[in-house]
Design a protein around this motif. Structure first.
Motif, PDB file in Angstrom:
ATOM      1  N   VAL A 148     -15.949  13.289 -12.021  1.00 45.98           N
ATOM      2  CA  VAL A 148     -15.146  12.087 -11.822  1.00 45.98           C
ATOM      3  C   VAL A 148     -14.473  12.069 -10.450  1.00 45.98           C
ATOM      4  CG1 VAL A 148     -14.743  11.702 -14.276  1.00 45.98           C
ATOM      5  CG2 VAL A 148     -13.153  13.130 -12.989  1.00 45.98           C
ATOM      6  N   LYS A 149     -14.188  13.244  -9.897  1.00 35.41           N
ATOM      7  CA  LYS A 149     -13.617  13.301  -8.548  1.00 35.41           C
ATOM      8  C   LYS A 149     -14.590  12.723  -7.527  1.00 35.41           C
ATOM      9  CE  LYS A 149     -10.619  17.349  -9.245  1.00 35.41           C
ATOM     10  NZ  LYS A 149     -10.342  18.730  -8.808  1.00 35.41           N
ATOM     11  N   GLY A 150     -15.871  13.006  -7.712  1.00 33.54           N
ATOM     12  CA  GLY A 150     -16.896  12.473  -6.819  1.00 33.54           C
ATOM     13  C   GLY A 150     -16.995  10.969  -6.894  1.00 33.54           C
ATOM     14  N   ALA A 151     -16.849  10.419  -8.121  1.00 35.64           N
ATOM     15  CA  ALA A 151     -16.892   8.963  -8.289  1.00 35.64           C
ATOM     16  C   ALA A 151     -15.739   8.304  -7.544  1.00 35.64           C
ATOM     17  CB  ALA A 151     -16.835   8.611  -9.773  1.00 35.64           C
ATOM     18  N   ALA A 152     -14.553   8.887  -7.643  1.00 40.82           N
ATOM     19  CA  ALA A 152     -13.384   8.330  -6.954  1.00 40.82           C
ATOM     20  C   ALA A 152     -13.523   8.439  -5.448  1.00 40.82           C
ATOM     21  CB  ALA A 152     -12.115   9.057  -7.418  1.00 40.82           C
ATOM     22  N   LEU A 153     -14.030   9.569  -4.970  1.00 40.47           N
ATOM     23  CA  LEU A 153     -14.207   9.769  -3.529  1.00 40.47           C
ATOM     24  C   LEU A 153     -15.203   8.764  -2.960  1.00 40.47           C
ATOM     25  CD1 LEU A 153     -13.532  11.414  -1.008  1.00 40.47           C
ATOM     26  CD2 LEU A 153     -15.357  13.016  -1.653  1.00 40.47           C
ATOM     27  N   ALA A 154     -16.303   8.538  -3.669  1.00 38.97           N
ATOM     28  CA  ALA A 154     -17.301   7.561  -3.223  1.00 38.97           C
ATOM     29  C   ALA A 154     -16.678   6.168  -3.139  1.00 38.97           C
ATOM     30  CB  ALA A 154     -18.486   7.545  -4.198  1.00 38.97           C
ATOM     31  N   LEU A 189      -5.995   6.872  -5.416  1.00 39.10           N
ATOM     32  CA  LEU A 189      -4.736   6.418  -4.804  1.00 39.10           C
ATOM     33  C   LEU A 189      -4.695   6.642  -3.301  1.00 39.10           C
ATOM     34  CD1 LEU A 189      -2.140   7.587  -7.485  1.00 39.10           C
ATOM     35  CD2 LEU A 189      -2.743   5.233  -6.904  1.00 39.10           C
ATOM     36  N   ILE A 190      -5.431   7.629  -2.818  1.00 40.35           N
ATOM     37  CA  ILE A 190      -5.480   7.894  -1.378  1.00 40.35           C
ATOM     38  C   ILE A 190      -6.032   6.676  -0.629  1.00 40.35           C
ATOM     39  CG2 ILE A 190      -6.494   9.364   0.430  1.00 40.35           C
ATOM     40  CD1 ILE A 190      -6.603  11.602  -1.693  1.00 40.35           C
ATOM     41  N   GLY A 191      -6.906   5.935  -1.280  1.00 41.72           N
ATOM     42  CA  GLY A 191      -7.532   4.778  -0.648  1.00 41.72           C
ATOM     43  C   GLY A 191      -6.869   3.452  -0.956  1.00 41.72           C
ATOM     44  N   THR A 192      -5.621   3.476  -1.446  1.00 43.34           N
ATOM     45  CA  THR A 192      -4.929   2.232  -1.803  1.00 43.34           C
ATOM     46  C   THR A 192      -4.879   1.241  -0.638  1.00 43.34           C
ATOM     47  OG1 THR A 192      -3.543   3.350  -3.445  1.00 43.34           O
ATOM     48  CG2 THR A 192      -2.760   1.241  -2.619  1.00 43.34           C
ATOM     49  N   VAL A 193      -4.578   1.724   0.550  1.00 39.79           N
ATOM     50  CA  VAL A 193      -4.485   0.840   1.715  1.00 39.79           C
ATOM     51  C   VAL A 193      -5.819   0.163   2.002  1.00 39.79           C
ATOM     52  CG1 VAL A 193      -4.989   2.670   3.398  1.00 39.79           C
ATOM     53  CG2 VAL A 193      -3.662   0.644   4.097  1.00 39.79           C
ATOM     54  N   PHE A 194      -6.923   0.866   1.775  1.00 39.54           N
ATOM     55  CA  PHE A 194      -8.246   0.280   2.013  1.00 39.54           C
ATOM     56  C   PHE A 194      -8.538  -0.819   0.997  1.00 39.54           C
ATOM     57  CE2 PHE A 194      -9.091   4.891   3.285  1.00 39.54           C
ATOM     58  CZ  PHE A 194      -8.703   4.672   4.591  1.00 39.54           C
ATOM     59  N   VAL A 195      -8.136  -0.590  -0.263  1.00 34.42           N
ATOM     60  CA  VAL A 195      -8.332  -1.603  -1.306  1.00 34.42           C
ATOM     61  C   VAL A 195      -7.529  -2.857  -0.987  1.00 34.42           C
ATOM     62  CG1 VAL A 195      -8.016  -2.137  -3.756  1.00 34.42           C
ATOM     63  CG2 VAL A 195      -8.783   0.136  -3.074  1.00 34.42           C
ATOM     64  N   SER A 207       0.825  -1.209   0.000  1.00 33.96           N
ATOM     65  CA  SER A 207       0.000   0.000   0.000  1.00 33.96           C
ATOM     66  C   SER A 207       0.859   1.259   0.000  1.00 33.96           C
ATOM     67  CB  SER A 207      -0.922   0.015   1.225  1.00 33.96           C
ATOM     68  OG  SER A 207      -1.790  -1.088   1.226  1.00 33.96           O
ATOM     69  N   ILE A 208       1.860   1.278   0.852  1.00 33.18           N
ATOM     70  CA  ILE A 208       2.734   2.449   0.977  1.00 33.18           C
ATOM     71  C   ILE A 208       3.509   2.688  -0.314  1.00 33.18           C
ATOM     72  CG2 ILE A 208       4.722   3.411   2.205  1.00 33.18           C
ATOM     73  CD1 ILE A 208       3.762   1.785   4.679  1.00 33.18           C
ATOM     74  N   VAL A 209       4.117   1.639  -0.838  1.00 30.69           N
ATOM     75  CA  VAL A 209       4.948   1.767  -2.043  1.00 30.69           C
ATOM     76  C   VAL A 209       4.111   2.181  -3.255  1.00 30.69           C
ATOM     77  CG1 VAL A 209       6.432   0.525  -3.666  1.00 30.69           C
ATOM     78  CG2 VAL A 209       6.644   0.109  -1.209  1.00 30.69           C
ATOM     79  N   LEU A 210       2.953   1.553  -3.454  1.00 32.86           N
ATOM     80  CA  LEU A 210       2.109   1.847  -4.612  1.00 32.86           C
ATOM     81  C   LEU A 210       1.565   3.266  -4.577  1.00 32.86           C
ATOM     82  CD1 LEU A 210       0.156  -1.531  -4.809  1.00 32.86           C
ATOM     83  CD2 LEU A 210       1.820  -0.686  -6.482  1.00 32.86           C
ATOM     84  N   THR A 211       1.136   3.705  -3.403  1.00 34.23           N
ATOM     85  CA  THR A 211       0.585   5.059  -3.276  1.00 34.23           C
ATOM     86  C   THR A 211       1.626   6.106  -3.640  1.00 34.23           C
ATOM     87  OG1 THR A 211      -0.924   4.342  -1.517  1.00 34.23           O
ATOM     88  CG2 THR A 211      -0.520   6.705  -1.717  1.00 34.23           C
ATOM     89  N   ILE A 212       2.820   5.964  -3.111  1.00 36.09           N
ATOM     90  CA  ILE A 212       3.887   6.929  -3.376  1.00 36.09           C
ATOM     91  C   ILE A 212       4.287   6.906  -4.855  1.00 36.09           C
ATOM     92  CG2 ILE A 212       6.289   7.523  -2.905  1.00 36.09           C
ATOM     93  CD1 ILE A 212       5.856   6.466  -0.046  1.00 36.09           C
ATOM     94  N   PHE A 213       4.499   5.723  -5.404  1.00 29.75           N
ATOM     95  CA  PHE A 213       4.980   5.597  -6.782  1.00 29.75           C
ATOM     96  C   PHE A 213       3.994   6.195  -7.785  1.00 29.75           C
ATOM     97  CE2 PHE A 213       5.128   3.277 -10.805  1.00 29.75           C
ATOM     98  CZ  PHE A 213       6.445   3.503 -11.187  1.00 29.75           C
ATOM     99  N   PHE A 214       2.737   5.778  -7.727  1.00 23.55           N
ATOM    100  CA  PHE A 214       1.773   6.245  -8.720  1.00 23.55           C
ATOM    101  C   PHE A 214       1.392   7.713  -8.525  1.00 23.55           C
ATOM    102  CE2 PHE A 214       0.760   1.626  -9.301  1.00 23.55           C
ATOM    103  CZ  PHE A 214       1.102   1.574 -10.644  1.00 23.55           C
ATOM    104  N   SER A 215       1.459   8.197  -7.298  1.00 19.56           N
ATOM    105  CA  SER A 215       1.176   9.617  -7.066  1.00 19.56           C
ATOM    106  C   SER A 215       2.233  10.492  -7.738  1.00 19.56           C
ATOM    107  CB  SER A 215       1.132   9.909  -5.560  1.00 19.56           C
ATOM    108  OG  SER A 215       0.045   9.252  -4.950  1.00 19.56           O
TER     109      SER A 215
END
Length: 473
Positions: free
Chosen positions: A205-211, A154-160, A118-126
């Motif tokens: 689209v921001k709303g879709a991602a946030l949901a 990407l903010i929710g990567t850890v949740f996924v 989660s940590i590595v993917l979030t940082i890399f893709f951001s």
């Protein structure tokens, strides 16, 4: 001490039904909730795309932009599959051997891997999202929508990672309904929040991602709550999250196959999108956004069937029960084949049924309907490969499973998608899929026939036979 003994006996009784309950009833009880969970899970992306595609004025362009983010989303899911699908079958086998401590250590190490990923993917893709999205097929017209969606996602990567990766350990101990509910609760929240954020609050689209990330956070919390409770046969213990080399090696050996299956989905998407952009343009990339979603609607129910039945095969393989292993596989094969034949058949014979779900753009619908029958023709028999692939994983056959994972996409589909359009034009990209599917299914069937016989022949030498306890349907 007495309380601990009673708890262990209770836990053993709950997972023992994988080896003793009537097979047909058990498979239905495991598979139906798993199919429901997979269908619900796919709604996270499908519902987003349906709503986005119907945004007045720019829905078709936004849909294409969000479709370009699909390889990143699939790659994130691939890492969760590496730890989850690599660890859960191993844990189920240990439950079959009555080694609960080893099962919990596998669970803990899988959880540790998920946190690191989660940590590595979030940082890399951001950091690198913009050049990556252009490489995946974004254009000047669609890049803003792709960036808006993936930046929040990407903010929710850890949740996924937690929701998807650890949920396999819930179904792996026979708690298919609980696993289904952990997905259901998130999906319901997503479906409710999508129209509010996208349309009512005008977030697009921001709303879709946030949901999506809010709903995944709730699912992750539910999964953790169960695995930390006394209801779980395998407990998630913080002390077991410290990585152990031997366990990680075993998880990696089995997890590399589902990882490749999902990560190469990203590579396939990149190849197809970039090719369609080159030979066709944004409208052709839009057709692939729709067909990728349709592919999920067809394949996901089959994945649910295999995910639900896999713990039964793993448990009885660990227990040395040949009859139940063979019986579970044969039934799974028949159901998987019937499912893909029917669902892909709709795409071949009535493509508009699917295409009209995602857009109001007449040109996009017409173009999608033109190519969808070609693209999905081979998927009609893909249930055979799904059943064989899942059984290889359930039996811990890492090497063969890895080869099959590489065969369809890396060895066949990607080269075909690059070569064929040079001679056929854009239609060659769509034809690459059925050619790869048919060759892959035939090869897998031959390999499985020989490998499965050898595995069954050797089971009695190392397992604990429990056929005497089996109840027949």
């Amino acid at each position: 001490m007495a309380a601990d003994t009673r708890q262990k006996n209770s836990d053993s009784g709950r997972d023992e039904r994988l080896g003793t309950a009537p097979l047909g009833r058990l498979m239905a009880g495991m598979a139906v909730p798993a199919v429901a969970a997979q269908l619900i899970n796919v709604l996270y992306n499908i519902v987003d795309r349906i709503y986005i595609g119907h945004i007045a004025g720019y829905g078709d362009v936004a849909l294409t932009g969000v479709g370009v983010t699909f390889p990143i989303i699939m790659l994130i899911a691939a890492f969760s599959a590496f730890a989850g699908m690599g660890g859960a079958p191993l844990a189920s086998i240990q439950l079959g051997k009555r080694d609960h401590d080893r099962a919990e250590r596998i669970l803990g190490n899988s959880a540790g891997l998920l946190i690191i990923f989660s940590i590595v993917l979030t940082i890399f893709f951001s950091i690198y999202k913009t050049p990556i999205l252009y490489a995946f097929g974004a254009s000047g017209q669609t890049i803003s929508y792709a960036e808006s969606y993936i930046s929040i996602y990407l903010i929710g990567t850890v949740f996924v990672q937690i929701a998807v990766g650890l949920n396999t350990f819930i179904s792996g101990q026979g708690e298919a309904r609980t696993a289904m509910f952990s997905v259901l609760i998130g999906a319901v929240i997503n479906i409710v929040l999508d129209p509010i954020f996208i349309f009512a609050l005008h977030m697009g689209v921001k709303g879709a991602a946030l949901a999506t990330i809010i709903s995944q956070a709730v699912s992750a919390a539910w999964v953790l709550r169960f695995l930390l409770s006394e209801k779980s046969v395998m407990r998630l213990r913080v002390s077991y999250m410290k990585l152990q080399k031997d366990i990680v090696v075993h998880i990696a050996g089995l997890g590399i196959s589902p990882f490749i299956m999902q990560s190469t989905e990203s590579l396939v998407s990149i190849t197809l999108n970039s090719g369609l952009q080159r030979y066709g343009g944004d409208l052709y990339v839009g057709t692939m956004s729709i067909m990728t979603s349709v592919m999920q609607l067809i394949v996901i129910p089959v994945q649910g069937i295999t995910q639900g039945i896999q713990p039964i095969i793993s448990y009885n393989y660990g227990a040395g029960n040949k009859k139940r292993v063979k019986g579970a596989f044969v039934r799974m094969l028949l159901v998987c084949f019937a499912a893909t034949f029917f669902l892909a058949g709709i795409a071949v014979l009535a493509p508009k049924v699917y295409a009209a779900l995602f857009t109001n753009n007449g040109k996009l619908v017409a173009l999608t309907c033109k190519f969808m029958p070609i693209y999905f023709f081979g998927i009609m028999i893909f249930g055979i490969q799904s059943a064989c692939q899942s059984t290889f994983l359930a039996l811990g056959q890492a090497k063969v499973s890895l080869f099959i994972a590489l065969l369809r996409k890396v060895i066949l589909l990607i080269p075909l998608a690059i070569i064929l359009p040079k001679f056929m034009g854009v239609i060659g990209i769509y034809r690459a899929e059925p050619i790869a599917d048919i060759i892959s299914v035939l090869t897998t069937s031959v390999l499985f026939t020989f490998t499965f016989k050898n595995v069954l022949r050797n089971m009695g030498k190392s397992g604990m036979m429990s056929a005497g306890k089996e109840k027949e349907d």
